[in-house]
Every structure is written in structure tokens, then in C-alpha cells.
Design an enzyme around this catalytic site. Structure first.
Site, PDB file in Angstrom:
ATOM      1  CE  LYS A 154      19.110  34.160  -3.358  1.00  0.00           C
ATOM      2  NZ  LYS A 154      17.801  34.145  -4.049  1.00  0.00           N
ATOM      3  CD  GLU A 160      27.016  21.449  -9.098  1.00  0.00           C
ATOM      4  OE1 GLU A 160      26.130  20.736  -9.586  1.00  0.00           O
ATOM      5  OE2 GLU A 160      26.824  22.242  -8.141  1.00  0.00           O
ATOM      6  N   GLY A 213      18.494  33.383  -8.989  1.00  0.00           N
ATOM      7  CA  GLY A 213      19.696  33.131  -9.768  1.00  0.00           C
ATOM      8  C   GLY A 213      19.578  33.498 -11.229  1.00  0.00           C
ATOM      9  NE  ARG A 214      14.014  30.823 -13.237  1.00  0.00           N
ATOM     10  CZ  ARG A 214      13.851  30.249 -12.050  1.00  0.00           C
ATOM     11  NH1 ARG A 214      14.912  29.826 -11.372  1.00  0.00           N
ATOM     12  NH2 ARG A 214      12.653  30.084 -11.530  1.00  0.00           N
ATOM     13  CD  GLU A 299      16.478  26.835 -12.848  1.00  0.00           C
ATOM     14  OE1 GLU A 299      17.241  25.846 -12.982  1.00  0.00           O
ATOM     15  OE2 GLU A 299      16.855  27.923 -12.394  1.00  0.00           O
ATOM     16  CG  HIS A 330      24.223  26.094 -44.250  1.00  0.00           C
ATOM     17  ND1 HIS A 330      24.069  25.943 -45.601  1.00  0.00           N
ATOM     18  CD2 HIS A 330      24.388  27.422 -44.039  1.00  0.00           C
ATOM     19  CE1 HIS A 330      24.155  27.127 -46.194  1.00  0.00           C
ATOM     20  NE2 HIS A 330      24.360  28.040 -45.267  1.00  0.00           N
ATOM     21  CE  LYS A 440      21.483  21.850  -7.769  1.00  0.00           C
ATOM     22  NZ  LYS A 440      21.288  23.198  -7.195  1.00  0.00           N
TER      23      LYS A 440
END
Length: 467
Positions: A154, A160, A213-214, A299, A330, A440
Site C-alpha cells: 500500500k 519485508e 490491507g486485509r 487484526e 486425526h 516493527k
């Protein structure tokens, strides 16, 4: 049972009865759910801490007129680039390495995994981890002369993402691609930053600052999905989500599917003290759905203060976790059936299979899915305590007619609105995420050097050779 967008919702195995529904409908009135919903679709500021609207629905054509128009223009630009690449305007393109993090990666990864298994037009590799092993794995699978890069950020400053992007550019150059930056498409709300980094403005796909973002799959962040599926399928994805938008906008009370789901969520967190919610997709194509919902829900609603800054008077988002059936049976279902935790479970399945193998595969899969919900509810008595099942354990079943772009879009939009409805009932802002910032900041202090930390952290830094 309710029906919308070829999806059926079964809440009959929950404890949500008429009295609880009536009480939660009153809570929705007291928290001005109708007003908050109206503000969301009107493009008003619903994220007051950052002074922003949240206009992901406008990306699907449902929202403020001007925002819908702008989103359509951005989509037209994206469609033109996608179709040009598919026609061979940039030579043969077999692979796309999509580099992002958080919402810029989770949404595309889930959508590609769910919808592009039957012969993708372009093979998409979604990279989010700064760990170089992730990039190296993508490099090994790609022919650099037939590979494009999508850089999704964005702000176009995420450390990263930009570090991974630099390494991908270096890989292209080291393998004979002279104009490495010419193989890049930038997906960003900061086009000028992308131009400064080296991307030609004709290959920049912008999106609005008001798209978080999400919640960004529907914007230019969905470029890798359109590359894998083709534009017509991406358009169907948008329309499926828009159908859920219209349902959420126009339906009141318990008949509103996302609001009804939020009533159940609030019942289990607030009234029964459940700290987690489990999601099990009985479909390999939806294996990444729990990962996606973890970010969307935790978030958004993992907050400790209300919109007005006062403390939240109770639990907020439960911890979302899950897996894929039948593998999870399982592994973790022992705790669900006989453990001391009460965990509400969502089962998600598709009536139509995603493969052409013998029907027995899908029959066994769905039989297991439905059996688990029945067993959790009914339990089984036994004179041997180790073999006794208490039962009375809740589950919801979400049954898709098929995993198509339209139903997938509706499913994701349902969860977005469910998350928003929960936030309204709790009085919190689901659209900021300041909790991710402190770590961060400290990481940047470590990188820049000179800062002092607690003895434990200092010792770890020394052991790793960082200080």
C-alpha cells in the site's frame, strides 16, 4: 437454514435460541448497528483513529457513487494490463511471483489456491515471508525469462516486501533478464513511490487509501488472481461479493446472515467465555481459509479499547484457528470432543467436488464433515469415562453449492461483514491495527543499532551475531 449466493448456513447446532436472538437484536439497536452499517456503505469515516473510510465494498460496486466510479476505473486499468499480458504483449509469461505481506498476500494466496487449480493461465507464487527460503523456493519453480513480478504494498515502503522485491530483481538480472524492472507490476496506493523505485507508470495499478490491507483482495491487490484465472472469473468473484454486500446492506435483524453469525460469536465469547473459534474447511481448495480468517478477525477485532477510547468491558475477538478436514480429525478433534475447552466450530464444505476422481472421495469427505457436527452435538454416554463424549458442543455448517469465483467471493464478503458486525456489537473500530507497530519499531531500532534492550533480548542478539 438461510440461503444466499448459493451458500447455505445451518446454525441449528448452536445454543442461539429465540430469547438470545431477541436480546442481541436489542444490543444491535443500542449500538446503532443500522447507523454504523449505513456509514460504512456511504463512505463515511468509520476508522476514526486514522480518519478514514473503509471502502472495500466500493471495489465490488456497492458504496458511495464516486468511490464506485473510481474503483471501476482502476479495475478497467487492471483488466487491460491482465488481458494484454495474456495476449503476449510482454512475451511468454508462465509464472508470476507476487510479493506482499499480510493482507497483500493472504487474500491472493487463498483465492489462487481455491480457484486456480484447474489449469491456471499463469502460475502464481505468493511470497510474504522475509525468510529467503520462501523466495528461493519460488525461484526454483520459475523460468526467469518467462516470469513477472507483482510488488504489492500500500505504501511501497514495507521493509519485508521491498527487501524481497530487491532480491527478486537481482535474481532476474543474474539470470539474463536485462530490463528486470520492465518485468514488474506495482500494486499500491502510493504510485509515486513505485515510480521512484523504478516501476514504469504504465505498469502501476493503484488503489484507494480507503481500502485496508486485509480487505484489499477486491482491489488491484487481486491482480495475481486475475492473472491466474482470467478477467471474466475475477469479475465473477467481485459480483459474488457484491451480492453478499447487497444482502448485508438491505436486510435487517436476524435474517441478516453476517449479523446472525455475529450474534452467535458474541454469545460464545461474552456469555459462555469461549476464548477460541475453530474453522475447518472440508475442502482442500479452502485449506488456507483459517489463515486468512486469522488476520481478518484477530487484526480487526483484537482490541482493548472502544471507538471512544474507553476500555472494552469484556472479551473481544476470540483466537481463530483451524485446519482442513479430514486431516484435522486425526489431530485436534480429540480436544473438541473430549477436552475441557468449549470451542464453537465452523464447518465449511462444498456439495460439488473439485476433482474428477471416483465419487467415493467426496462422499466420504462430506460424510465425515456432517458426522463431526452431529457427534459434537449428540455426544455418547459410556460407563468407561475415557470413552464418554459429553456432547452439547456447538457447530455451524456453511455449505457451498460449489467452489466457484462467485460463491467464493460471497463467502469472503460474508466473513468481512461478520467481522464488522461483531465490532459494532462490541463498540470497537475494526479498521485500524496499531498493535502490529511496536514490534516493527523495535526491529528497526535493532537494525539501526545503538539502542539498548532488556538483558534477555541483548543476549539473544549476541547469540545470533546481530549486535
Amino acid at each position: 437454514e438461510e440461503n444466499s449466493c448459493a451458500i447455505r448456513f445451518d446454525w441449528s447446532k448452536t445454543h442461539l435460541d429465540a430469547a438470545h436472538v431477541a436480546a442481541f437484536e436489542e444490543l444491535a439497536r443500542l449500538t446503532d448497528f443500522v447507523g454504523r452499517r449505513k456509514a460504512l456503505f456511504a463512505g463515511d469515516i468509520v476508522n476514526p483513529t486514522e480518519g478514514r473510510a473503509a471502502e472495500h465494498t466500493a471495489q465490488r460496486g456497492v458504496g458511495k457513487d464516486e468511490s464506485v466510479r473510481q474503483a471501476a476505473e482502476y479495475h478497467h486499468r487492471m483488466a487491460a494490463i491482465v488481458e494484454a499480458i495474456h495476449r503476449g504483449a510482454m512475451g511468454e509469461v508462465k509464472h508470476l511471483i507476487h510479493i506482499g505481506i499480510g493482507g497483500s498476500a493472504l487474500g491472493p494466496a487463498l483465492a489462487v489456491s481455491a480457484l486456480a487449480r484447474d489449469g491456471a493461465m499463469v502460475h502464481v507464487h505468493v511470497i510474504s515471508n522475509i525468510d529467503g527460503c520462501a523466495l528461493e523456493q519460488a525461484f526454483a519453480a520459475c523460468d526467469p525469462t518467462k516470469t513477472m513480478l507483482a510488488i504489492a504494498s500500500k505504501t511501497f515502503t514495507t521493509i519485508e516486501t521491498m527487501t524481497n522485491a530487491e532480491s527478486a530483481i537481482a535474481w532476474l538480472r543474474e539470470n539474463g533478464v536485462e530490463d528486470a524492472y520492465g518485468r514488474v507490476v506495482a500494486l499500491t496506493a502510493a504510485p509515486e513511490k513505485a515510480i521512484a523505485w523504478g516501476v514504469d507508470e504504465t505498469r502501476i495499478l493503484p488503489f484507494s487509501e480507503s481500502v485496508g490491507g486485509r480487505y484489499s483482495l477486491w482491489s488491484s491487490i487481486g491482480f495475481p488472481v486475475a492473472m491466474a484465472l482470467g478477467w471474466p472469473d475475477f469479475a465473477e468473484l467481485l459480483e459474488g461479493a457484491a451480492a453478499m454486500d447487497r444482502h448485508f446492506r438491505d436486510t435487517d435483524g436476524v435474517a441478516n446472515l453476517p449479523l446472525r453469525a455475529a450474534f452467535a460469536d458474541q454469545y460464545y465469547t461474552r456469555l459462555r467465555g469461549c476464548q477460541t473459534r475453530a474453522v475447518f474447511a472440508y475442502d482442500e481448495r479452502l485449506a488456507l481459509l483459517p489463515d486468512y480468517l486469522q488476520q481478518l478477525e484477530m487484526e480487526s477485532n483484537g482490541k482493548r479499547v472502544k471507538v471512544d477510547g474507553s476500555p472494552v468491558g469484556g472479551p473481544t475477538a476470540p483466537i481463530t484457528w483451524g485446519g482442513v478436514g479430514t486431516d484435522a480429525q486425526h489431530a485436534v478433534f480429540q480436544l473438541l470432543h473430549q477436552g475441557t475447552h468449549l470451542v464453537p466450530v465452523d464447518f465449511i464444505a462444498s456439495i460439488a467436488p473439485g476433482h474428477d476422481l471416483a465419487p467415493a472421495h467426496h462422499h466420504i469427505l462430506l460424510s465425515n464433515c456432517f458426522a463431526q457436527g452431529a457427534a459434537l452435538m449428540a455426544g455418547k454416554a459410556s460407563e468407561d469415562p475415557a470413552r464418554a463424549y459429553p456432547g452439547d458442543r456447538p457447530s455451524t455448517t456453511i455449505l457451498l453449492d460449489e467452489v466457484s469465483p462467485a460463491t467464493f467471493g460471497a463467502l469472503i464478503a460474508f466473513h468481512e461483514h461478520r467481522t464488522f458486525a461483531n465490532a459494532v456489537l462490541m463498540g470497537i473500530n475494526p479498521f485500524d491495527q496499531f498493535g502490529v507497530e511496536l514490534g516493527k519499531e523495535i526491529a528497526k531500532q535493532i537494525e539501526s543499532g545503538g539502542a539498548c534492550f532488556d538483558p534477555s533480548t541483548e543476549a539473544l542478539l549476541k547469540l545470533a551475531g546481530i549486535s
